[in-house]
Design an enzyme around this catalytic site. Structure first.
Site, mmCIF file in Angstrom:
data_model
loop_
_atom_site.group_PDB
_atom_site.id
_atom_site.type_symbol
_atom_site.label_atom_id
_atom_site.label_comp_id
_atom_site.label_asym_id
_atom_site.label_seq_id
_atom_site.Cartn_x
_atom_site.Cartn_y
_atom_site.Cartn_z
ATOM 1 N N GLY A 12 -17.621 1.198 29.486
ATOM 2 C CA GLY A 12 -18.546 2.257 29.856
ATOM 3 C C GLY A 12 -19.893 1.742 30.320
ATOM 4 N N LYS A 76 -12.394 4.767 22.396
ATOM 5 C CA LYS A 76 -11.092 4.244 22.003
ATOM 6 C C LYS A 76 -10.086 5.389 21.909
ATOM 7 C CE LYS A 76 -12.183 -0.144 21.216
ATOM 8 N NZ LYS A 76 -11.557 -1.262 21.953
ATOM 9 N N LYS A 178 -0.366 -0.842 33.227
ATOM 10 C CA LYS A 178 -1.480 -1.372 32.431
ATOM 11 C C LYS A 178 -1.107 -1.428 30.953
ATOM 12 C CE LYS A 178 -5.837 -2.530 31.524
ATOM 13 N NZ LYS A 178 -6.906 -1.514 31.564
ATOM 14 N N ASN A 182 -1.086 -4.685 28.563
ATOM 15 C CA ASN A 182 -1.754 -4.740 27.267
ATOM 16 C C ASN A 182 -0.795 -5.100 26.142
ATOM 17 O OD1 ASN A 182 -4.365 -4.127 28.156
ATOM 18 N ND2 ASN A 182 -3.994 -1.923 28.081
#
Length: 299
Positions: A12, A76, A178, A182
């Site tokens: 962010g 999160k 993605k 991860n």
């Protein structure tokens, strides 16, 4: 444009800093230690091409989203519901909420809670918080975004701020790609506290990562996900393009914080169990990270 960053951690702060540097009115909603530093000296944005103090507003209060045209939602995955409900009373009806989060379920969760337009974005950036109010950028920075009513204007806004944007009709596939990345890297990086370049050179690691990815591919196929071409090759190349980067899960564990592992390898475990697909490699990695987290929480 007025932009609010809900959950201004490394991701962010990077995107908020880039937009503020381009002249937009940005407020970072972050933890007290970051807010205090940013209010005093600005946000330090350290990238590969510049190192600057960026003037931005900062607050610990979710109501700071008030009046924002664009909200970059960067909390999160474990905090998606609580953060959405906290900012909901202050959101402008015309605001666009853009989910810049790991995992594949967050945008749908936001849509179930908010009246505003919500779009998912896939984030490809290597960043870390190097200290209070100090974000360090290690590489990349592009976004893949769902089509929105803001369309070309949104892409142009990011592009003018130095953030490459691609609009895709298959963001679900990109989010899953993605997620698989991860799942392959994050837990291993967290358990070993090694960056990607060193991690992949470990004995047996390549085979473990291959097992993890094959399980993820099986689950994605059963879920009807259309993955981009050459996902496995792109994942392997991450270690070459970002050799010094450690995973966000590794950074969380290093700071004694709960990670998003339940929304990464843990999601594959839940989906695998529901679909009757064996996922032993993902199950082991999920269990090990949770054990480390529990040990840290218990002191």
């Amino acid at each position: 444009m007025k932009v609010a960053i809900m959950g201004a951690g490394a991701v962010g702060c990077y995107y908020g800093g880039m937009l503020a540097r381009a002249g937009h009115e940005v407020v970072l909603i972050a933890r007290p230690q970051h807010v205090q530093t940013i209010e005093a000296t600005g946000l330090r944005l350290e990238t590969q091409s510049f190192d600057e103090q960026i003037k931005v507003s900062a607050s610990t209060d979710p109501s700071a989203v008030q009046g924002a045209d664009l909200v970059l939602f960067c909390v999160k995955s474990t905090d998606t519901q609580s953060a959405a409900l906290a900012m909901k009373p202050s959101l402008a009806k015309s605001a666009l909420v853009l989910s810049l989060q790991n995992g594949v379920e967050n945008a749908d969760t936001l849509r179930s809670l908010l009246e505003q337009e919500v779009a998912a974005a896939v984030v490809y950036v290597a960043t870390e918080m190097a200290g209070p109010g100090h974000v360090r950028h290690h590489g990349r920075g592009e976004l893949v975004i769902e089509p929105t009513s803001h369309g070309a204007n949104l892409a142009a806004t990011f592009a003018a701020a130095g953030v490459p944007v691609e609009t895709s009709d298959n963001v679900r596939g990109a989010l899953w790609a993605k997620l698989i990345l991860n799942c392959a890297y994050n837990a291993l990086s967290a358990i070993t506290q090694l960056p990607y370049g060193r991690l992949v050179r470990g004995e047996g690691v390549e085979a473990v990562m291959r097992d993890v990815m094959e399980e993820c591919f099986a689950v994605a196929t059963a879920e009807g996900v259309k993955l981009p071409d050459d996902v496995a090759l792109a994942i392997r190349r991450i270690a070459e393009t970002m050799p010094g980067q450690s995973s966000s899960t590794a950074q969380d564990l290093a700071r004694g914080k709960r990670s998003e592992i339940d929304h990464l390898n843990g999601l594959i475990v839940r989906c695998g169990d529901a679909l009757g697909i064996p996922v032993p490699a993902n199950r082991v990695l999920h269990a090990l990270v949770r054990l480390i987290e529990d040990k840290q929480q218990q002191g």
